[in-house]
Scaffold this active site. Structure first.
Site, PDB file in Angstrom:
ATOM      1  N   HIS A 188      68.910   7.016 -18.695  1.00 52.19           N
ATOM      2  CA  HIS A 188      67.724   7.225 -19.517  1.00 52.19           C
ATOM      3  C   HIS A 188      67.964   8.270 -20.602  1.00 52.19           C
ATOM      4  O   HIS A 188      67.234   9.267 -20.698  1.00 52.19           O
ATOM      5  CB  HIS A 188      66.532   7.626 -18.635  1.00 52.19           C
ATOM      6  CG  HIS A 188      65.227   7.131 -19.174  1.00 52.19           C
ATOM      7  ND1 HIS A 188      64.060   7.808 -19.030  1.00 52.19           N
ATOM      8  CD2 HIS A 188      64.917   6.025 -19.885  1.00 52.19           C
ATOM      9  CE1 HIS A 188      63.075   7.138 -19.602  1.00 52.19           C
ATOM     10  NE2 HIS A 188      63.577   6.051 -20.128  1.00 52.19           N
ATOM     11  N   HIS A 223      61.384  16.396 -12.608  1.00 50.63           N
ATOM     12  CA  HIS A 223      62.385  15.371 -12.961  1.00 50.63           C
ATOM     13  C   HIS A 223      62.493  14.414 -11.773  1.00 50.63           C
ATOM     14  O   HIS A 223      61.502  13.839 -11.341  1.00 50.63           O
ATOM     15  CB  HIS A 223      63.681  16.110 -13.321  1.00 50.63           C
ATOM     16  CG  HIS A 223      64.753  15.304 -13.992  1.00 50.63           C
ATOM     17  ND1 HIS A 223      64.590  14.008 -14.420  1.00 50.63           N
ATOM     18  CD2 HIS A 223      66.052  15.625 -14.300  1.00 50.63           C
ATOM     19  CE1 HIS A 223      65.716  13.569 -14.972  1.00 50.63           C
ATOM     20  NE2 HIS A 223      66.629  14.528 -14.903  1.00 50.63           N
ATOM     21  N   ILE A 257      49.546  15.798 -11.818  1.00 54.07           N
ATOM     22  CA  ILE A 257      49.640  14.786 -10.774  1.00 54.07           C
ATOM     23  C   ILE A 257      51.022  14.154 -10.870  1.00 54.07           C
ATOM     24  O   ILE A 257      51.416  13.656 -11.933  1.00 54.07           O
ATOM     25  CB  ILE A 257      48.498  13.760 -10.906  1.00 54.07           C
ATOM     26  CG1 ILE A 257      47.179  14.541 -10.783  1.00 54.07           C
ATOM     27  CG2 ILE A 257      48.633  12.663  -9.857  1.00 54.07           C
ATOM     28  CD1 ILE A 257      45.952  13.731 -10.600  1.00 54.07           C
ATOM     29  N   GLY A 259      54.295  11.918 -10.772  1.00 55.59           N
ATOM     30  CA  GLY A 259      54.508  10.497 -11.059  1.00 55.59           C
ATOM     31  C   GLY A 259      53.797  10.046 -12.323  1.00 55.59           C
ATOM     32  O   GLY A 259      53.830   8.861 -12.669  1.00 55.59           O
ATOM     33  N   HIS A 262      55.257  11.710 -19.271  1.00 60.43           N
ATOM     34  CA  HIS A 262      56.667  11.625 -19.640  1.00 60.43           C
ATOM     35  C   HIS A 262      56.853  12.279 -20.990  1.00 60.43           C
ATOM     36  O   HIS A 262      56.016  12.118 -21.877  1.00 60.43           O
ATOM     37  CB  HIS A 262      57.119  10.163 -19.702  1.00 60.43           C
ATOM     38  CG  HIS A 262      58.598  10.030 -19.614  1.00 60.43           C
ATOM     39  ND1 HIS A 262      59.412  10.175 -20.704  1.00 60.43           N
ATOM     40  CD2 HIS A 262      59.400   9.800 -18.553  1.00 60.43           C
ATOM     41  CE1 HIS A 262      60.662  10.029 -20.315  1.00 60.43           C
ATOM     42  NE2 HIS A 262      60.691   9.804 -19.019  1.00 60.43           N
ATOM     43  N   ARG A 271      59.787   1.125 -17.800  1.00 62.99           N
ATOM     44  CA  ARG A 271      60.345   0.662 -16.529  1.00 62.99           C
ATOM     45  C   ARG A 271      59.271   0.385 -15.494  1.00 62.99           C
ATOM     46  O   ARG A 271      59.518  -0.291 -14.494  1.00 62.99           O
ATOM     47  CB  ARG A 271      61.328   1.719 -15.986  1.00 62.99           C
ATOM     48  CG  ARG A 271      62.427   2.059 -16.986  1.00 62.99           C
ATOM     49  CD  ARG A 271      63.094   3.380 -16.677  1.00 62.99           C
ATOM     50  NE  ARG A 271      62.177   4.506 -16.769  1.00 62.99           N
ATOM     51  CZ  ARG A 271      62.493   5.759 -16.490  1.00 62.99           C
ATOM     52  NH1 ARG A 271      63.712   6.042 -16.085  1.00 62.99           N
ATOM     53  NH2 ARG A 271      61.609   6.733 -16.597  1.00 62.99           N
ATOM     54  N   ASP A 313      58.792   7.024 -11.294  1.00 60.84           N
ATOM     55  CA  ASP A 313      58.708   7.561  -9.927  1.00 60.84           C
ATOM     56  C   ASP A 313      57.430   7.126  -9.214  1.00 60.84           C
ATOM     57  O   ASP A 313      57.377   7.150  -7.991  1.00 60.84           O
ATOM     58  CB  ASP A 313      58.793   9.095  -9.963  1.00 60.84           C
ATOM     59  CG  ASP A 313      60.170   9.545 -10.399  1.00 60.84           C
ATOM     60  OD1 ASP A 313      61.156   8.958  -9.931  1.00 60.84           O
ATOM     61  OD2 ASP A 313      60.266  10.469 -11.231  1.00 60.84           O
ATOM     62  N   ARG A 338      71.885   7.203 -10.693  1.00 62.11           N
ATOM     63  CA  ARG A 338      72.012   7.916 -11.977  1.00 62.11           C
ATOM     64  C   ARG A 338      73.428   8.429 -12.218  1.00 62.11           C
ATOM     65  O   ARG A 338      73.802   8.706 -13.368  1.00 62.11           O
ATOM     66  CB  ARG A 338      70.969   9.038 -12.041  1.00 62.11           C
ATOM     67  CG  ARG A 338      70.892   9.823 -13.343  1.00 62.11           C
ATOM     68  CD  ARG A 338      70.647   8.997 -14.603  1.00 62.11           C
ATOM     69  NE  ARG A 338      69.365   8.301 -14.677  1.00 62.11           N
ATOM     70  CZ  ARG A 338      68.218   8.800 -15.146  1.00 62.11           C
ATOM     71  NH1 ARG A 338      68.187  10.032 -15.599  1.00 62.11           N
ATOM     72  NH2 ARG A 338      67.117   8.062 -15.180  1.00 62.11           N
ATOM     73  N   ARG A 357      75.966  24.476 -28.027  1.00 65.67           N
ATOM     74  CA  ARG A 357      75.651  25.897 -28.056  1.00 65.67           C
ATOM     75  C   ARG A 357      74.546  26.119 -29.073  1.00 65.67           C
ATOM     76  O   ARG A 357      74.836  26.386 -30.261  1.00 65.67           O
ATOM     77  CB  ARG A 357      76.929  26.670 -28.426  1.00 65.67           C
ATOM     78  CG  ARG A 357      77.027  28.120 -28.016  1.00 65.67           C
ATOM     79  CD  ARG A 357      75.893  28.921 -28.532  1.00 65.67           C
ATOM     80  NE  ARG A 357      76.020  30.336 -28.259  1.00 65.67           N
ATOM     81  CZ  ARG A 357      75.029  31.180 -28.460  1.00 65.67           C
ATOM     82  NH1 ARG A 357      73.854  30.751 -28.911  1.00 65.67           N
ATOM     83  NH2 ARG A 357      75.199  32.466 -28.218  1.00 65.67           N
TER      84      ARG A 357
END
Ligand code: COA
Length: 377
Positions: A188, A223, A257, A259, A262, A271, A313, A338, A357
């Site tokens: 992703h 994540h 909450i 799940g 994004h 997805r 998720d 992943r 950097r």
């Protein structure tokens, strides 16, 4: 006077580099791996084909897939050092910590660990792809005081994982739903764990350090850890009504909450519709109507009241629950998949490397004098 550049908190909206691995198009709710729509890959391919695509840039031919699968199957067994680690590490250690430590150990024991040769890194990636499921399953079984079940070379990646975890392979329908989740989790773009892996390897540190760091980043509930948090949340409710009331109160308290939301998809995660279809099929087949009523009620409240949509998720947590996995192994399963994306990014970063950097804007005290110790108040 030169203009001071804007600070983008969380690097929001910053394009940090170019990448040819995946393309997220939020306004179309679309995701492509190497140019292929992810929904087509999920419908038509096995996870192994998608892992190959990410690592090599092309979908495999039959012969290439067979060679790749053979290479992966051959490396599924753990060597004595990792078996020893599993015997030594606390039995209540978090599975993500066990996985992170095991990858670090595998790296320390690889005499060729620091090679930056891209073919060598592809070989190491296949090695980890093969071993991570064995570690996750073995760790879960020793934690529950069960015998460890060795891998089988005659099974696919997904089938073999169920075999090692439960001692049996479920129906083709369950295997397909699991495989779809692995395909959707595989890659992703510049998400936090992938970016962490790229930062680490950009210093010309080794492949295993990059993957160890990525596992550490994925663990967090903002994540990858969200798939576990989703199921712990859904499990608390006895009815859809209870879930609805809780969600309304939580939003009123400005709680997040799990799940939902994004950084990149503001109008829905590409997805989710694919995974949700498989989650609903599983619920129908396995008789989890009440769980899905809770799932729907919660989703309705968050979407209607906040305009925030579920991420991958959200449907994956309940799918893994219905498949029978222990909640604390959901994020390790995410790692098993992943690692393909992380490895592709490590290879891409090294192929065009420049150390990552960025700058920070200093907001601390202005220059001041150091007072002798006895004069400080
Ligand atoms: N539940 C409730 N409100 C949410 C929310 C959620 N899951 N996600 C975001 N919001 C709200 C924030 O409170 C904020 O509201 P405000 O502007 O009134 O303060 C707004 O939406 C923007 O959220 P922000 O946290 O700034 O977005 P982000 O891009 O920094 O974070 C996530 C993205 C994914 C980390 C965030 O949506 C989140 O924490 N989600 C829950 C964890 C999760 O599911 N992670 C898996 C990601 S794939």
């Amino acid at each position: 006077m030169a203009e001071t550049p804007e600070v983008r908190k969380g690097l929001e909206g910053v394009i940090a580099d170019e990448s040819a691995i995946s393309n997220v198009i939020p306004e179309k709710r679309a995701l492509y791996y190497r140019g292929y729509p992810v929904h087509a890959l999920a419908e038509q391919c096995r996870f192994e084909e998608v892992a190959y695509l990410l690592l090599y840039g092309e979908l495999p031919t039959q012969a290439q897939l067979e060679a790749f699968a053979q290479e992966e199957r051959r490396q599924r067994n753990l060597d004595a050092s990792v078996r020893h680690l599993l015997a030594l590490i606390r039995s209540d250690a978090a599975p993500m910590d066990v996985l992170r430590t095991a990858v670090s150990l595998i790296g320390a024991n690889d005499p060729d660990a620091s090679s930056t040769d891209l073919e060598a890194i592809r070989r190491k990636s296949i090695g980890l792809l093969a071993k991570l499921p064995t570690i996750v399953a073995a760790d879960r079984r020793r934690r529950q005081g069960l015998n460890i079940i060795p891998p089988r070379e005659d099974l696919t990646f997904a089938e073999n994982f169920f075999h090692m975890y439960f001692g049996e392979v479920p129906s083709a329908e369950v295997i397909k739903a699991f495989d779809v989740s692995l395909i959707l989790y595989a890659e992703h773009s510049f998400n936090a764990s992938t970016f962490a892996a790229r930062v680490i390897v950009s210093t010309l540190s080794d492949y295993y350090s990059a993957i160890t760091g990525a596992i550490g980043a994925l663990k967090g509930p903002l994540h990858g850890g969200a798939n576990e948090a989703v199921m712990r949340m859904l499990q608390r409710f006895r009815s859809a009504e209870e879930a609805r009331r809780w969600a309304e109160d939580a939003l009123a308290r400005k709680e997040k909450i799990m799940g939902f939301g994004h950084r990149v998809y503001r109008y829905g995660d590409s997805r989710v519709p694919i995974m949700e279809r498989y989650t609903r099929q599983l619920a129908e087949r396995l008789g989890h109507r009440e769980l899905m009523a809770i799932y729907d009620a919660l989703q309705e409240v968050v979407v209607q009241q906040k305009g925030i949509y579920p991420n991958l998720d959200y449907p994956t947590g309940p799918a893994y629950y219905m498949m029978g996995f222990d909640i604390e192994t959901y994020t390790p399963i995410f790692v098993m998949s992943r690692v393909a994306g992380w490895s592709a990014h490590v290879i891409e970063q090294l192929a065009h490397n420049r150390i990552i950097r960025p700058l920070s804007r200093y907001v601390g005290p202005a220059e001041r004098s150091v007072l002798p110790l006895e004069a400080r108040r």
